[in-house]
Design an enzyme around this catalytic site. Structure first.
Site: not given
Ligand code: E4P
Length: 216
Positions: A83
């Site tokens: 990521k």
């Molecule tokens: C997933 O890839 C993201 O990092 C995650 O869904 C972020 O979620 P949030 O905005 O609730 O922190």
């Protein structure tokens, strides 16, 4: 649309995997920081529990650092997806990693332009964060739909992961918007099972069965 679990908590992943409903997992530094164990130990366990794409995020903000971290993470398991935030150094890293066959999930996407750039750099996945857009008064689901439409129209080889999902109603909305994947927190996954008519229906079936047994 596939469902991934958005957590670094091994017990949540174990349960969701047992239910047979998830195809992958996404983590991020904030989720990893919530756990008591070192993420270096958690990641291989997650890979053992779920036979599908497992996103692990780099912390470096420079190209060399990202590449080094990504290669280390990719060695953990063939299912590890790197990521990387959408930024110039990040997309430079995406291009290098894609050429090496390492798949990248470009994260923190908040516009069609960012998704287009990520796809052009060779991202296997892009993650628009709908909940965070909703938080600032914009419509996250509309962004997911626009990105999906753009990818389909131009036949780009990138899948859309609807991320930052905050409640169960987000899930059918992004499914209908055409997202390939929704990554959901464990709480939302639990809420997805729930319907008062299901609970009431089960109670009534059991009650009727018991009554009938008593009468025999
Ligand atoms: C997933 O890839 C993201 O990092 C995650 O869904 C972020 O979620 P949030 O905005 O609730 O922190």
């Amino acid at each position: 649309m596939q469902l991934y679990l958005d957590t670094a908590n091994v017990e949540e992943i174990r349960q969701a995997a047992d239910w047979g409903v998830i195809c992958g997992v996404t983590t991020n530094p904030s989720l990893a920081a919530k756990e008591n164990e070192d993420f270096g130990k958690i990641l291989p366990t997650i890979c053992d529990l779920v036979d599908g794409p497992i996103s692990a995020e780099v912390i470096s903000m420079d190209y060399e650092g990202m590449i080094k971290e990504a290669r280390e993470l990719a060695k953990v398991h063939q299912n590890v997806i790197i990521k990387i935030p959408v930024m110039p150094e990040g997309l430079r890293a995406v291009k290098t990693l894609a050429a090496e066959g390492i798949r990248v999930n470009v994260t923190l996407v908040f516009s069609v332009n960012q998704a287009l750039l990520a796809a052009r750099a060779g991202a296997a996945y892009v993650s628009p964060f709908l909940g965070r857009l909703d938080d600032i008064g914009q419509t996250g689901v509309a962004l997911v739909k626009d990105i999906v439409d753009m990818i389909d129209l131009h036949e780009l080889d990138t899948e859309v992961i609807a991320a930052s999902i905050r409640h169960p109603e987000h899930v059918p909305a992004v499914a209908l918007a055409g997202a390939h994947i929704a990554t959901v927190p464990f709480k939302v996954l639990q809420q997805m099972f729930k319907h008062p008519l299901t609970d009431g229906g089960i109670d009534k079936f059991l009650e009727d069965w018991k009554k009938a047994q008593g009468g025999k």
